[in-house]
Write an enzyme that holds these catalytic residues in place. Structure first.
Site, PDB file in Angstrom:
ATOM      1  CB  CYS A  91      39.084  24.141 103.892  1.00 49.96           C
ATOM      2  SG  CYS A  91      39.756  24.838 105.389  1.00 49.96           S
ATOM      3  CG  HIS A  93      43.919  -7.818  96.962  1.00 50.49           C
ATOM      4  ND1 HIS A  93      45.118  -7.154  96.860  1.00 50.49           N
ATOM      5  CD2 HIS A  93      43.780  -8.556  95.819  1.00 50.49           C
ATOM      6  CE1 HIS A  93      45.698  -7.486  95.716  1.00 50.49           C
ATOM      7  NE2 HIS A  93      44.911  -8.326  95.076  1.00 50.49           N
ATOM      8  CE1 TYR A 136      48.587  21.781 106.100  1.00 51.95           C
ATOM      9  CE2 TYR A 136      50.342  23.128 107.023  1.00 51.95           C
ATOM     10  CZ  TYR A 136      49.476  22.056 107.128  1.00 51.95           C
ATOM     11  OH  TYR A 136      49.495  21.266 108.239  1.00 51.95           O
ATOM     12  CD  GLU A 149      45.985  -4.881  99.072  1.00 53.36           C
ATOM     13  OE1 GLU A 149      45.876  -5.999  99.591  1.00 53.36           O
ATOM     14  OE2 GLU A 149      45.788  -4.672  97.856  1.00 53.36           O
TER      15      GLU A 149
HETATM   16  P1  NDP Z   1      52.676  27.799 106.121  1.00 53.59           P
HETATM   17  O1  NDP Z   1      53.087  28.139 107.489  1.00 53.59           O
HETATM   18  O2  NDP Z   1      52.270  26.423 105.781  1.00 53.59           O
HETATM   19  O3  NDP Z   1      53.835  28.172 105.122  1.00 53.59           O
HETATM   20  C1  NDP Z   1      54.400  29.444 105.080  1.00 53.59           C
HETATM   21  C2  NDP Z   1      55.574  29.388 104.166  1.00 53.59           C
HETATM   22  O4  NDP Z   1      56.051  30.686 103.940  1.00 53.59           O
HETATM   23  C3  NDP Z   1      56.721  28.583 104.756  1.00 53.59           C
HETATM   24  O5  NDP Z   1      57.273  27.822 103.709  1.00 53.59           O
HETATM   25  C4  NDP Z   1      57.663  29.656 105.271  1.00 53.59           C
HETATM   26  O6  NDP Z   1      59.005  29.268 105.191  1.00 53.59           O
HETATM   27  C5  NDP Z   1      57.413  30.774 104.283  1.00 53.59           C
HETATM   28  N1  NDP Z   1      57.614  32.116 104.838  1.00 53.59           N
HETATM   29  C6  NDP Z   1      57.146  32.607 105.996  1.00 53.59           C
HETATM   30  N2  NDP Z   1      57.493  33.894 106.128  1.00 53.59           N
HETATM   31  C7  NDP Z   1      58.202  34.219 105.025  1.00 53.59           C
HETATM   32  C8  NDP Z   1      58.861  35.404 104.604  1.00 53.59           C
HETATM   33  N3  NDP Z   1      58.830  36.507 105.330  1.00 53.59           N
HETATM   34  N4  NDP Z   1      59.500  35.372 103.416  1.00 53.59           N
HETATM   35  C9  NDP Z   1      59.539  34.246 102.674  1.00 53.59           C
HETATM   36  N5  NDP Z   1      58.940  33.099 103.027  1.00 53.59           N
HETATM   37  C10 NDP Z   1      58.282  33.087 104.196  1.00 53.59           C
HETATM   38  O7  NDP Z   1      51.575  28.875 105.747  1.00 53.59           O
HETATM   39  P2  NDP Z   1      50.505  29.001 104.567  1.00 53.59           P
HETATM   40  O8  NDP Z   1      50.431  30.443 104.269  1.00 53.59           O
HETATM   41  O9  NDP Z   1      50.780  28.049 103.475  1.00 53.59           O
HETATM   42  O10 NDP Z   1      49.167  28.551 105.301  1.00 53.59           O
HETATM   43  C11 NDP Z   1      48.824  29.121 106.559  1.00 53.59           C
HETATM   44  C12 NDP Z   1      48.275  28.098 107.500  1.00 53.59           C
HETATM   45  O11 NDP Z   1      46.960  27.764 107.094  1.00 53.59           O
HETATM   46  C13 NDP Z   1      49.033  26.783 107.516  1.00 53.59           C
HETATM   47  O12 NDP Z   1      50.081  26.800 108.435  1.00 53.59           O
HETATM   48  C14 NDP Z   1      47.973  25.804 107.886  1.00 53.59           C
HETATM   49  O13 NDP Z   1      47.901  25.719 109.285  1.00 53.59           O
HETATM   50  C15 NDP Z   1      46.715  26.413 107.338  1.00 53.59           C
HETATM   51  N6  NDP Z   1      46.357  25.753 106.082  1.00 53.59           N
HETATM   52  C16 NDP Z   1      45.974  24.452 106.124  1.00 53.59           C
HETATM   53  C17 NDP Z   1      45.645  23.778 104.968  1.00 53.59           C
HETATM   54  C18 NDP Z   1      45.254  22.348 105.035  1.00 53.59           C
HETATM   55  O14 NDP Z   1      44.915  21.874 106.123  1.00 53.59           O
HETATM   56  N7  NDP Z   1      45.303  21.598 103.927  1.00 53.59           N
HETATM   57  C19 NDP Z   1      45.652  24.438 103.650  1.00 53.59           C
HETATM   58  C20 NDP Z   1      46.080  25.809 103.733  1.00 53.59           C
HETATM   59  C21 NDP Z   1      46.409  26.421 104.902  1.00 53.59           C
HETATM   60  P3  NDP Z   1      59.693  28.369 106.337  1.00 53.59           P
HETATM   61  O15 NDP Z   1      59.242  26.964 106.137  1.00 53.59           O
HETATM   62  O16 NDP Z   1      61.132  28.568 106.062  1.00 53.59           O
HETATM   63  O17 NDP Z   1      59.243  28.953 107.624  1.00 53.59           O
END
Ligand code: NDP
Length: 447
Positions: free
Chosen positions: A49, A436, A178, A441
């Site tokens: 973060c 405003h 994310y 708003e």
């Molecule tokens: P996410 O779960 O957000 O996204 C993972 C992505 O990878 C999804 O699009 C998923 O696809 C894809 N995926 C998963 N497995 C595979 C695979 N084997 N092959 C290809 N694509 C795959 O995870 P992140 O890694 O981005 O982040 C991890 C976690 O960390 C988040 O879930 C969040 O909770 C936290 N985080 C929070 C943030 C914030 O609050 N701003 C910032 C960064 C992380 P599909 O959608 O099809 O499952």
């Protein structure tokens, strides 16, 4: 009287959840130690973060400088230096990690550097040293998941992104969640050519579709290339050091590949089986609503439990654990209405039910939207629209969800999260007088 154990509580992992639990438990009078194999602060402070948000700020100057001319500012010779940003961000991480360490010291929490391995319900080794505790708290977090494709070792993850020697001219990012969208924005603003490869046809699963579509549209307009319904099949490193990333349809030539394909709980080699701690099918520690594992003396909080992978949730779980076990104040975390945000360019944020979820669960819903070009974008000639959406349960008039994309959306949404959690109605929102001119708003003027 001789103690039965070396400590009342031994926390494994000094991230957001572990540090909060350790500090609060010590404040309640417990004798506490924290084992940490790397740096104090965990994912959020060290490689998540905090440094990510600082890179987002750094990246956003690209647009601000571009827009400045329309506001009368001539900025000649503006240039960007990655190492300056990187080193300043890493220095800030070091400062914050130091503050976390100080907090632990000020609360008389002992820090035990090294990798901890559980040897039994009350016993842990850290290197050669064996320590015992009445309770153990597993707060080891999660790590990036890398799909097992040939050549995947040539890719990096967000862990390495903060330390890059130089900015890649062309980067392929795998994933649509994310991290993928946040880093796509960062690299794109800083001048890299970004291609995002995502296995399904929707980015940011879980967020409101209309909001995600808007991000897709704006990101594409800004130059990010999205290859949806596409997966990486193999990666080849060429003699000149560049990469060839193969999907079923394309061969993507690039200088770096980043996997942002989810995160997996850090339980490998932790010895939890020696204490009868059960893991789920993803390797996460199974816990009950009191953060108790299947071993009565072992608890777990944060990403290692794979409930909601967000820092503020881990902190609440750590606090609840410490208050329950050491503060004589049994506390459960309330997982309803957890707001979240994606720090893309522009950022988006949401809380409560999406439109689709509300329609599926509530039946009759009313949707209110504001789709507008923020004043600053108008003068800047920036064709980028914000979208705010409020989801209302028709029967009760209550606001059950709020979703938005646009400048400062996460800052504004925090207040909507209070409103949704408090169960306020749309009529009450309408009673508020606008400030405003602001973007926020729009929320009290929704028709
Ligand atoms: P996410 O779960 O957000 O996204 C993972 C992505 O990878 C999804 O699009 C998923 O696809 C894809 N995926 C998963 N497995 C595979 C695979 N084997 N092959 C290809 N694509 C795959 O995870 P992140 O890694 O981005 O982040 C991890 C976690 O960390 C988040 O879930 C969040 O909770 C936290 N985080 C929070 C943030 C914030 O609050 N701003 C910032 C960064 C992380 P599909 O959608 O099809 O499952």
């Amino acid at each position: 009287m001789k103690r039965k154990y070396d400590y009342d509580l031994l926390v494994i992992g000094a991230g957001s959840g572990g540090v909060r639990a350790a500090r609060v438990a010590a404040g309640h009078g417990a004798k506490v130690a924290v084992a940490e194999e790397y740096r104090i602060g965990g994912t959020c402070v060290v490689r998540g973060c905090v440094p990510k948000k600082l890179l987002v700020y750094g990246a956003h100057f690209a647009e601000d400088l571009e827009d400045a001319a329309r506001f009368g500012w001539q900025i000649e010779g503006a240039s960007f230096n990655w190492t300056t940003l990187r080193d300043n961000v890493l220095a800030e991480v070091t400062r914050l990690s130091g503050l976390y360490t100080e907090t632990l010291q000020n609360h008389s929490v002992e820090v035990l550097p090294g990798r901890a391995v559980v040897r039994g319900p009350h016993s842990v080794t850290i290197g050669e040293r064996e320590v015992s505790a009445e309770r153990l708290l597993i707060a080891t977090g999660a790590r990036p998941h890398i799909p097992d494709v040939p050549g995947c070792e040539h890719g990096i993850t967000s862990n390495e992104a903060f330390h890059l020697e130089s900015l890649p001219g062309r980067i392929v990012i795998a994933g649509g969640g994310y991290i993928a969208n946040e880093f796509a924005g960062i690299f794109n603003e800083l001048g890299s050519k970004v291609t995002l490869v995502h296995r399904s046809n929707r980015i940011l699963r879980g967020y409101d579709h209309q909001i995600c579509d808007r991000l897709l549209q704006i990101s594409t307009m800004k130059g990010i290339r999205f290859l949806l319904n596409s997966t990486i099949e193999r990666v080849v490193r060429r003699a000149d050091g560049t990469l060839a990333v193969h999907t079923a349809r394309d061969v993507l030539e690039c200088d770096a590949l980043m996997f942002a394909t989810g995160r997996v709980p850090n339980t490998d080699g932790l010895g939890l089986e020696s204490a009868g701690v059960q893991l789920d099918e993803h390797g996460a520690v199974r816990v009950d609503e009191w953060n108790r594992s299947t071993c009565p003396s072992i608890y777990a909080v944060g990403d290692v439990t794979n409930r909601v992978q967000l820092t503020p949730v881990a902190i609440r779980e750590g606090q609840a654990f410490a208050d329950t076990c050491y503060g004589n104040k049994p506390t459960k975390v309330d997982y309803r209405c957890i707001p979240s945000a994606v720090f893309s360019h522009p950022p988006l944020a949401g809380v409560g039910l999406t439109e689709a979820e509300a329609r599926n669960t509530l039946g009759a819903v009313k949707i209110y939207t504001a789709d507008f070009r923020p004043m600053k974008n108008v003068l800047a000639n920036r064709n980028e629209r914000a979208l705010y959406k409020v989801v209302v349960d028709d029967a009760s008039g209550r606001i059950v969800g709020a979703h938005m994309i646009g400048p400062d959306a996460p800052e504004i949404l925090q207040v909507m999260a209070v409103i949704v959690k408090a169960g306020m109605t749309k009529a009450q929102l309408d009673e508020c007088v606008a400030i405003h001119p602001t973007m926020a708003e729009e929320l009290v003027l929704l028709k």
